[in-house]
Design a protein around this motif. Structure first.
Motif, PDB file in Angstrom:
ATOM      1  N   GLU A   1       0.844  -1.193   0.000  1.00 51.28           N
ATOM      2  CA  GLU A   1       0.000   0.000   0.000  1.00 51.28           C
ATOM      3  C   GLU A   1       0.885   1.251   0.000  1.00 51.28           C
ATOM      4  O   GLU A   1       1.972   1.222   0.578  1.00 51.28           O
ATOM      5  CB  GLU A   1      -0.869   0.013   1.256  1.00 51.28           C
ATOM      6  CG  GLU A   1      -1.856  -1.131   1.307  1.00 51.28           C
ATOM      7  CD  GLU A   1      -2.810  -1.090   0.127  1.00 51.28           C
ATOM      8  OE1 GLU A   1      -3.412  -0.033  -0.107  1.00 51.28           O
ATOM      9  OE2 GLU A   1      -2.925  -2.111  -0.582  1.00 51.28           O
ATOM     10  N   PRO A   2       0.422   2.342  -0.608  1.00 52.40           N
ATOM     11  CA  PRO A   2       1.225   3.571  -0.547  1.00 52.40           C
ATOM     12  C   PRO A   2       1.328   4.066   0.891  1.00 52.40           C
ATOM     13  O   PRO A   2       0.368   3.956   1.658  1.00 52.40           O
ATOM     14  CB  PRO A   2       0.419   4.560  -1.398  1.00 52.40           C
ATOM     15  CG  PRO A   2      -0.975   4.023  -1.402  1.00 52.40           C
ATOM     16  CD  PRO A   2      -0.836   2.527  -1.324  1.00 52.40           C
ATOM     17  N   THR A   3       2.495   4.597   1.253  1.00 56.73           N
ATOM     18  CA  THR A   3       2.659   5.108   2.615  1.00 56.73           C
ATOM     19  C   THR A   3       3.051   6.577   2.640  1.00 56.73           C
ATOM     20  O   THR A   3       3.059   7.198   3.691  1.00 56.73           O
ATOM     21  CB  THR A   3       3.752   4.324   3.364  1.00 56.73           C
ATOM     22  OG1 THR A   3       4.984   4.436   2.642  1.00 56.73           O
ATOM     23  CG2 THR A   3       3.389   2.851   3.496  1.00 56.73           C
ATOM     24  N   VAL A   4       3.409   7.127   1.500  1.00 52.98           N
ATOM     25  CA  VAL A   4       3.779   8.539   1.440  1.00 52.98           C
ATOM     26  C   VAL A   4       2.905   9.221   0.397  1.00 52.98           C
ATOM     27  O   VAL A   4       2.702   8.701  -0.697  1.00 52.98           O
ATOM     28  CB  VAL A   4       5.269   8.722   1.051  1.00 52.98           C
ATOM     29  CG1 VAL A   4       5.638  10.197   1.061  1.00 52.98           C
ATOM     30  CG2 VAL A   4       6.177   7.928   1.976  1.00 52.98           C
ATOM     31  N   GLY A   5       2.363  10.383   0.768  1.00 53.52           N
ATOM     32  CA  GLY A   5       1.567  11.138  -0.204  1.00 53.52           C
ATOM     33  C   GLY A   5       0.255  10.468  -0.557  1.00 53.52           C
ATOM     34  O   GLY A   5      -0.192  10.523  -1.702  1.00 53.52           O
TER      35      GLY A   5
ATOM     36  N   ARG B   1       3.001  14.194  -7.303  1.00 56.22           N
ATOM     37  CA  ARG B   1       2.643  12.869  -7.844  1.00 56.22           C
ATOM     38  C   ARG B   1       3.864  11.948  -7.915  1.00 56.22           C
ATOM     39  O   ARG B   1       3.822  10.799  -7.462  1.00 56.22           O
ATOM     40  CB  ARG B   1       2.073  13.015  -9.267  1.00 56.22           C
ATOM     41  CG  ARG B   1       0.838  13.865  -9.346  1.00 56.22           C
ATOM     42  CD  ARG B   1       0.397  14.022 -10.809  1.00 56.22           C
ATOM     43  NE  ARG B   1      -0.737  14.914 -10.903  1.00 56.22           N
ATOM     44  CZ  ARG B   1      -2.004  14.537 -10.723  1.00 56.22           C
ATOM     45  NH1 ARG B   1      -2.282  13.279 -10.470  1.00 56.22           N
ATOM     46  NH2 ARG B   1      -2.984  15.407 -10.812  1.00 56.22           N
ATOM     47  N   VAL B   2       4.937  12.469  -8.486  1.00 60.64           N
ATOM     48  CA  VAL B   2       6.115  11.622  -8.674  1.00 60.64           C
ATOM     49  C   VAL B   2       6.779  11.304  -7.334  1.00 60.64           C
ATOM     50  O   VAL B   2       7.274  10.199  -7.118  1.00 60.64           O
ATOM     51  CB  VAL B   2       7.123  12.285  -9.647  1.00 60.64           C
ATOM     52  CG1 VAL B   2       6.568  12.281 -11.056  1.00 60.64           C
ATOM     53  CG2 VAL B   2       7.507  13.689  -9.238  1.00 60.64           C
ATOM     54  N   VAL B   3       6.743  12.264  -6.427  1.00 61.93           N
ATOM     55  CA  VAL B   3       7.387  12.070  -5.131  1.00 61.93           C
ATOM     56  C   VAL B   3       6.608  11.062  -4.281  1.00 61.93           C
ATOM     57  O   VAL B   3       7.189  10.243  -3.566  1.00 61.93           O
ATOM     58  CB  VAL B   3       7.540  13.416  -4.401  1.00 61.93           C
ATOM     59  CG1 VAL B   3       7.959  13.209  -2.951  1.00 61.93           C
ATOM     60  CG2 VAL B   3       8.574  14.277  -5.124  1.00 61.93           C
TER      61      VAL B   3
ATOM     62  N   LEU C   1       8.813   8.066  -2.946  1.00 56.12           N
ATOM     63  CA  LEU C   1       9.084   7.888  -1.516  1.00 56.12           C
ATOM     64  C   LEU C   1       8.358   6.667  -0.944  1.00 56.12           C
ATOM     65  O   LEU C   1       8.864   6.007  -0.037  1.00 56.12           O
ATOM     66  CB  LEU C   1       8.739   9.153  -0.725  1.00 56.12           C
ATOM     67  CG  LEU C   1       9.569  10.411  -1.052  1.00 56.12           C
ATOM     68  CD1 LEU C   1       9.404  11.464   0.041  1.00 56.12           C
ATOM     69  CD2 LEU C   1      11.037  10.107  -1.269  1.00 56.12           C
ATOM     70  N   SER C   2       7.189   6.348  -1.467  1.00 52.18           N
ATOM     71  CA  SER C   2       6.538   5.105  -1.036  1.00 52.18           C
ATOM     72  C   SER C   2       7.436   3.917  -1.391  1.00 52.18           C
ATOM     73  O   SER C   2       7.614   2.984  -0.605  1.00 52.18           O
ATOM     74  CB  SER C   2       5.168   4.946  -1.711  1.00 52.18           C
ATOM     75  OG  SER C   2       4.238   5.857  -1.170  1.00 52.18           O
TER      76      SER C   2
ATOM     77  N   ASN D   1       7.124  15.985   1.690  1.00 57.17           N
ATOM     78  CA  ASN D   1       6.664  14.602   1.855  1.00 57.17           C
ATOM     79  C   ASN D   1       7.600  13.793   2.737  1.00 57.17           C
ATOM     80  O   ASN D   1       7.164  12.918   3.481  1.00 57.17           O
ATOM     81  CB  ASN D   1       6.467  13.936   0.489  1.00 57.17           C
ATOM     82  CG  ASN D   1       5.187  14.400  -0.189  1.00 57.17           C
ATOM     83  OD1 ASN D   1       4.095  14.127   0.285  1.00 57.17           O
ATOM     84  ND2 ASN D   1       5.322  15.136  -1.280  1.00 57.17           N
ATOM     85  N   ALA D   2       8.909  14.080   2.666  1.00 59.59           N
ATOM     86  CA  ALA D   2       9.861  13.395   3.543  1.00 59.59           C
ATOM     87  C   ALA D   2       9.626  13.807   4.990  1.00 59.59           C
ATOM     88  O   ALA D   2       9.673  12.982   5.900  1.00 59.59           O
ATOM     89  CB  ALA D   2      11.296  13.693   3.121  1.00 59.59           C
ATOM     90  N   ALA D   3       9.348  15.100   5.189  1.00 58.86           N
ATOM     91  CA  ALA D   3       9.080  15.577   6.547  1.00 58.86           C
ATOM     92  C   ALA D   3       7.882  14.837   7.129  1.00 58.86           C
ATOM     93  O   ALA D   3       7.916  14.335   8.255  1.00 58.86           O
ATOM     94  CB  ALA D   3       8.823  17.086   6.538  1.00 58.86           C
TER      95      ALA D   3
END
Ligand SMILES: Cc1ncc(COP(=O)(O)O)c(C=O)c1O
Ligand SMILES: [Zn+2]
Lengths: 90, 418
Positions: free
Chosen positions: B71-75, B115-117, B121-122, B147-149
């Motif tokens: 599952e996605p976890t970032v953004g 979108r790309v990030v 990052l996920s 998004n990293a934060a």
């Protein structure tokens, strides 16, 4: 002798060395010498016709060789040649 | 959502060799870019309009076509930005029907880069990275930092040292490590390429590039869905490396191949700033050999990539779809920003000005026929590039807090009440 910086994807061919030294008066000669020392390296960088591949960027001391004389670019003893893959947008 | 392996491999775009789904980005044999490959037969069995519509309105409603395992976890809230019908702009540009895909209000950093990030990052987390980084012309840095934060990842962003203040502050505020490099973006790129392997970081547009790039497809999926499950006849999009344009193309093709939309003609047109137009110059010269621009000089700094990695494929995409390519001056960019704002209420950054200015040229020259329909992709927000228009959109007229002064000021402009 000039230093050639090897990108990660090609280090399997250079026993994981990040930098190698080879002699040569032009970039073309340096690439040939590189191939003599590490067989198979140059075909990754230039195509069948000897032209630098579309997705390979080669820099001599920070300058893209496409702004210099491509494979005819003269190489000095203290030069650093970097082989750099293209990067996606930013 | 199931976690079936829809996403199967990385694949070289040049020679087709398959690679494992690791943090690698180029083919060892020809330096060709690696791209995500999917098990489309498995996807076809489950992926339907109904399934998509049943999910939350974010870019992740198309997750079967995005390159992560779980599952996605970032953004997770990124995307599904408005598609706005722009009748007044259509009139100004002389075209029958016009839509704006408004990614200037993407979440959280006001550009399509979220979108790309989100994907990169996920995936970075799935691959176990603790530190993420990027080379950026500004927007990518903002998005990686934010998004990293939020994800609790440490980040480094490397940018040309002369970017707009909004872009610099828009990274610094998130507590990331901002490193300004003296020199144009292509030098930042070269440096990042050399340091990417060295520190074991996840560089979103270097060793995570195949994952990063796929995120752009979601803009195309959304456009098709928001048009009522139809492809737009024309799409105009600005280009830096050309990656976004190629991914819009891939998105439309995937939707056709998976029978999500009916097959129909579509053309994708590219837009660049004349001060850095390697792709448009090659396209107009009829060649696929993209000659790098050594010293980009344009107010569209987000697009100032002199050595566009996907230039070759962008040209192929434009040609294959019957699209075309234009470029525009700094003055035309400012005019484009103003026209968009005055006719749609959307405040775009310089890259959006490029898209509008080039769309105008494409319509005027008939490359986009005036009786057809087009979507303009507006990819970033104007508050980040204020320098470009300061002094060019007028000044407030200042008066005292007096009714008389106000009436004197507006006397010529409004009729009297009643
Ligand atoms: C606002 C904006 N639009 C468009 C682009 C172009 O992206 P690409 O490199 O995918 O062509 C960028 C790239 O940085 C950008 O910041
Ligand atoms: Zn290959």
């Amino acid at each position: 002798m000039p230093i050639v910086r090897i990108p990660t994807p090609l280090r399997k061919l250079t026993n994981n060395l990040e930098e190698v030294t080879v002699s040569g008066a032009t970039l073309g000669v340096v690439l040939d010498e590189l191939n003599a020392a590490y067989p198979g390296l140059s075909e990754r960088i230039v195509d069948e016709n000897g032209v630098i591949r579309r997705f390979v960027n080669i820099f001599v001391n920070d300058e893209d060789v496409r702004f210099l004389q491509e494979k005819e670019t003269p190489i000095q003893e203290a030069d650093v040649v970097s082989i750099v893959p293209a990067i996606a947008g930013g | 959502m199931s976690t079936k392996p829809w996403f199967s491999n990385l694949k070289c775009r040049e020679c087709g060799r398959l690679y494992e789904k690791e943090a690698i980005h180029i083919c060892e044999f020809d330096f060709g870019p690696l791209e995500a490959a999917y098990d489309y037969d498995a996807i076809r069995e489950v992926f339907t309009r109904e399934l998509i519509e049943s999910r939350p309105q974010t870019m992740w409603r198309y997750r079967e076509l995005l390159p992560i395992d779980g599952e996605p976890t970032v953004g997770t809230q990124v995307g599904f930005t408005p598609l706005v019908k722009a009748d007044r702009l259509a009139k100004a540009l002389g075209i029958r029907e016009l839509w704006i895909k408004n990614d200037s209000v993407n979440y959280p950093t006001l550009s399509f880069k979220d979108r790309v990030v989100s994907v990169a990052l996920s995936r970075a987390r799935e691959l176990g990275f603790k530190v993420v980084a990027c080379a950026s012309t500004g927007n990518l840095a903002n998005s990686v930092a934010a998004n990293a934060a939020n994800a609790g990842l440490k980040s480094y962003v490397l940018i040309p040292s002369n970017l707009e203040q909004g872009k610099v502050l828009g990274s610094l505020v998130y507590g990331t490590n901002v490193i300004g490099i003296k020199g144009p973006y292509d030098q930042v790129n070269r440096l990042c390429s050399e340091i990417a392997g060295k520190y074991g970081w996840g560089f979103v547009n270097v060793n995570l590039r195949p994952y990063y790039a796929e995120g752009s497809k979601t803009m195309g999926f959304e456009i098709a869905e928001q048009l009522g499950w139809k492809l737009p006849r024309h799409t105009v999009v600005c280009m830096a490396s050309g990656s976004l344009l190629t991914k819009l193309h891939k998105a439309y093709k995937e939707f056709i191949d998976l029978d999500i939309v009916e097959k129909s003609d579509f053309s994708i047109h590219g837009a660049q700033a004349s001060g850095c137009s390697p792709i448009s110059t090659a396209f107009k010269a009829g060649t696929e050999m993209v000659k790098p621009v050594q010293n980009p000089d344009t107010i569209a700094k987000s697009l100032a990539i002199g050595t566009p990695a996907d230039g070759y494929y962008a040209i192929r995409s434009m040609k294959e779809t019957g699209g075309s390519c234009e470029d525009c001056t700094d003055e035309e960019i400012v005019e484009g920003i103003k026209l968009l704002a005055e006719t749609t209420g959307i405040f775009a950054e310089t890259a959006g000005g490029v898209t509008v200015a080039c769309a105008r040229k494409l319509i005027e020259s008939g490359k986009i026929p005036s009786d057809e329909s087009a979507v303009l992709c507006i990819t970033g927000h104007g508050l980040k590039t204020q320098e470009a228009i300061i002094g060019k959109v007028g000044e407030p007229r200042v008066i005292g807090p007096s009714l008389r002064e106000f009436e004197a000021l507006v006397a010529d402009e409004v009729g009297t009440k009643n």
